[in-house]
Design an enzyme around this catalytic site. Sequence first.
Site, short mmCIF file in Angstrom:
data_model
loop_
_atom_site.label_atom_id
_atom_site.label_comp_id
_atom_site.label_asym_id
_atom_site.label_seq_id
_atom_site.Cartn_x
_atom_site.Cartn_y
_atom_site.Cartn_z
CD GLU A 17 -4.67 7.80 9.88
OE1 GLU A 17 -4.04 8.86 10.06
OE2 GLU A 17 -4.39 6.74 10.46
CG HIS A 36 -1.24 9.14 3.30
ND1 HIS A 36 -1.22 7.77 3.54
CD2 HIS A 36 -0.92 9.72 4.48
CE1 HIS A 36 -0.90 7.55 4.80
NE2 HIS A 36 -0.71 8.73 5.39
CG ASN A 71 -5.22 3.58 8.71
OD1 ASN A 71 -5.38 2.62 7.98
ND2 ASN A 71 -4.85 4.76 8.26
CD GLU A 115 -1.64 4.16 8.19
OE1 GLU A 115 -1.39 4.55 9.37
OE2 GLU A 115 -1.76 4.93 7.24
NE ARG A 148 -3.01 2.78 2.63
CZ ARG A 148 -3.19 3.50 3.72
NH1 ARG A 148 -2.90 3.01 4.90
NH2 ARG A 148 -3.65 4.73 3.62
CE1 TYR A 204 0.06 3.17 13.63
CE2 TYR A 204 -1.95 4.17 12.79
CZ TYR A 204 -0.68 3.68 12.58
OH TYR A 204 -0.13 3.70 11.32
#
Length: 441
Positions: A160, A119, A284, A356, A82, A286
Amino acid sequence: MIRRMATNPISQFPAGFLWGVSTSAHQIEGAADEREPSVWDAFTAEPGRVKDGSTAAVACDHYHRYAEDVALLADLGVDAYRFSVSWPRVNSPGGLDFYDRLVDELCASGVRPVPTLFHWDLPLALDWLDRDTAARFAEYAAHVAERLGDRVTKWITLNEPAEHTLLGHALGAHAPGRQLLFDALPVAHHQLLAHGLAVRALRAAGVTDIGIANSHGPTWPASQESADLEAAAFYDILLNRLFSDPLLLGRYPDGIGELMPGDAASIESDLKVIAEPIDWYGINYYAPTKVGAPQGTEIEFGGLSLPAELPFSVREIEGHPVTDFGWPVVPQALTELLTGFRERFGDRLPPIVITENGCSYAGIDDQERIAYLDGHVRALHRAVEAGVDVRGYFVWSLLDNFEWAEGYERRFGLVHVDYDTLERTPKASYGWLRDALRARR
């Protein structure tokens, strides 16, 4: 020596599950003088915007060293890569030629190209506060698909939009550096509209496998007190539901639609575009966030200073290790997030891809990163066992890179980059992932 885990977590996933790694154009490409400027070029040129005073003018010089990086991907054994396409580069003479070469190199190496069309590196001449930027994005998406669509089948529209809205336009910590607080909401709407228009443009170009990469994480209330519960619910709307509900349910959360630009009829019309069916939903992940009632003081959170006037405060999550970024390591929250998505959206939820997941740690013998990835892959598998339809997992990131307002001090890569010589050195985590991928076959 690479630490071996008791079992290989990757081997537990079904055949056809997509394993990959991710990067973004502005963070690795360099060659800034060979493209038109972006909002990030203007932002990093302002003193004090980036912690170490650096820019991405050279970064990892992927633009000139892409063949070396594709060789690393091939050796790693991932199914897919990606990357993002730089809109400013595409606007420049010969800009699409680079992505032609990159896609050819990936295909020749047996690695599936998965481009993200935006992005965060918006061309400097454009502005997400302007509704027309959504239409310009759809034209750009069609242009890229016309050139690469004969070899690229899996596409991502935006990366995002929540962070780009919050950090770039509400808090001013990222490009373009605005501090609009809730007046930044039109940026969210226009990005979502751009996504929907781009989906239509890509479909018209014959693309059949389209997703988006939204960031999500569980919101944990600081307590069961009503003030903390209300603050956590509001935070969850802003960072999670504001970007998932319109896409998957065709509506904004209660109270949000009225804040968007335009009258009720135009918002309703836009939502029909925003909710264009997608083939999969990228997440994504985290960390979770603990949120409580406002405390009346400026808050330091994840390297940011959050204004005191926000209707919530972010609290420390105790009892968990943290990355070099200070983010808590909570793999089980990924399981919680995914099962929560299935419960909330039901049959409106398409298959999920983790677009991600990664961590910042220094050093080449990065045992902490190995433990992080191992734990999160296992947490992902628990979600699959619980019935969540997950089709892929992408590690952030292949290379150490320009980490936005943090500059070069945070290292997320499986591969270490010496920013003086640009030498690439695979880390222990690279070896761990390579061995795990080989063992699944």
